[in-house]
Design an enzyme around this catalytic site. Structure first.
Site, PDB file in Angstrom:
ATOM      1  N   GLN A   1       2.791   9.901   1.544  1.00 54.35           N
ATOM      2  CA  GLN A   1       4.147   9.345   1.588  1.00 54.35           C
ATOM      3  C   GLN A   1       5.036   9.825   0.449  1.00 54.35           C
ATOM      4  OE1 GLN A   1       2.374   5.222   2.179  1.00 54.35           O
ATOM      5  NE2 GLN A   1       4.382   4.994   3.137  1.00 54.35           N
TER       6      GLN A   1
ATOM      7  N   HIS B   1      -4.215   1.316   7.810  1.00 57.12           N
ATOM      8  CA  HIS B   1      -2.850   1.850   7.849  1.00 57.12           C
ATOM      9  C   HIS B   1      -2.695   3.007   6.852  1.00 57.12           C
ATOM     10  CE1 HIS B   1       1.714   1.179   7.907  1.00 57.12           C
ATOM     11  NE2 HIS B   1       1.531   1.965   6.867  1.00 57.12           N
ATOM     12  N   GLU B   2      -3.165   2.800   5.623  1.00 57.37           N
ATOM     13  CA  GLU B   2      -3.005   3.838   4.594  1.00 57.37           C
ATOM     14  C   GLU B   2      -3.862   5.064   4.903  1.00 57.37           C
ATOM     15  OE1 GLU B   2      -0.536   3.482   2.795  1.00 57.37           O
ATOM     16  OE2 GLU B   2      -0.286   1.338   3.112  1.00 57.37           O
TER      17      GLU B   2
ATOM     18  N   HIS C   1      -2.208   7.413   7.192  1.00 55.22           N
ATOM     19  CA  HIS C   1      -1.249   8.310   6.526  1.00 55.22           C
ATOM     20  C   HIS C   1      -1.931   9.598   6.083  1.00 55.22           C
ATOM     21  CE1 HIS C   1       2.490   6.099   6.365  1.00 55.22           C
ATOM     22  NE2 HIS C   1       1.931   5.029   5.816  1.00 55.22           N
TER      23      HIS C   1
ATOM     24  N   CYS D   1       6.135  -0.346   6.985  1.00 54.35           N
ATOM     25  CA  CYS D   1       5.714   0.801   6.184  1.00 54.35           C
ATOM     26  C   CYS D   1       6.874   1.220   5.297  1.00 54.35           C
ATOM     27  CB  CYS D   1       5.329   1.938   7.120  1.00 54.35           C
ATOM     28  SG  CYS D   1       4.841   3.446   6.271  1.00 54.35           S
ATOM     29  N   LEU D   2       6.579   1.572   4.055  1.00 51.46           N
ATOM     30  CA  LEU D   2       7.644   1.996   3.137  1.00 51.46           C
ATOM     31  C   LEU D   2       8.331   3.274   3.631  1.00 51.46           C
ATOM     32  CD1 LEU D   2       5.971   1.308  -0.335  1.00 51.46           C
ATOM     33  CD2 LEU D   2       7.672  -0.097   0.863  1.00 51.46           C
TER      34      LEU D   2
ATOM     35  N   GLY E   1       0.825  -1.195   0.000  1.00 47.68           N
ATOM     36  CA  GLY E   1       0.000   0.000   0.000  1.00 47.68           C
ATOM     37  C   GLY E   1       0.858   1.244   0.000  1.00 47.68           C
TER      38      GLY E   1
HETATM   39 NI    NI Z   1       2.754   3.107   5.614  1.00 46.15          NI
END
Ligand code: NI
Length: 168
Positions: A51, A134-135, A138, A92-93, A46
């Site tokens: 991000q 989670h997304e 963000h 997480c990226l 995701g």
């Molecule tokens: Ni993330």
């Protein structure tokens, strides 16, 4: 298509609150393509626009094994959340190399526009439900490590700042 650079925690821009998208136009189509390419390239499941330093309510997700079922959520809203909670390790990226337990609802219902600008309702459970939560965090400017203890957050910050310095 283009690979976009991903903000890394503790970058303050990860705490900006995203604004709703008012038109699903060509600019958004390009952004969706670039975000999907960036997510697949980084082996993520995701990616939220926050991000990549675009503060608009857009999320791309693909939790399929084959990496061929992209899900695009524009202006997503959770309309229902199940009572059951599960605690699983998340990554997480924007927080590379860090995995830790976060408690999430096991099932959610979300409405959003798809990439054609059509309204869609998704009933999600398991990994998809967790990924959506989670997304969407963000988009509110929240990173998963903020669910952890202040001590752990401090350690993660120190570790990532060090790693980012070493990379330069
Ligand atoms: Ni993330």
């Amino acid at each position: 298509m283009a690979l976009l650079s991903i903000l890394c925690y503790p970058d303050a821009r990860l705490h900006k609150v995203a604004k709703p998208i008012t038109a699903v136009d060509e600019r958004i189509q390009t952004l969706i393509d670039d975000m999907l390419e960036t997510m697949y390239n980084a082996n993520g499941i995701g990616l939220a626009a926050t991000q990549i330093d675009v503060h608009e309510r857009l999320v791309v997700i693909d939790v399929s094994e084959e990496r061929n079922q992209p899900l695009v959520l524009i202006n997503p809203e959770i309309t229902w959340m199940g009572d059951e909670r599960v605690k699983g390790d998340e990554g997480c990226l924007s927080v590379p190399g860090i995995y830790d337990g976060v408690e999430r609802a096991t099932a959610v219902k979300v409405t959003a526009l798809d990439r054609q600008g059509q309204s869609q309702t998704i009933e999600a459970e398991g990994l998809l439900a967790i990924c959506i939560q989670h997304e969407m965090d963000h988009l509110k400017g929240k990173v998963f490590v903020e669910y952890l203890s202040p001590l752990k957050q401090g350690r993660i910050k120190t570790k990532l700042v060090k790693a980012q310095k070493a990379e330069r």
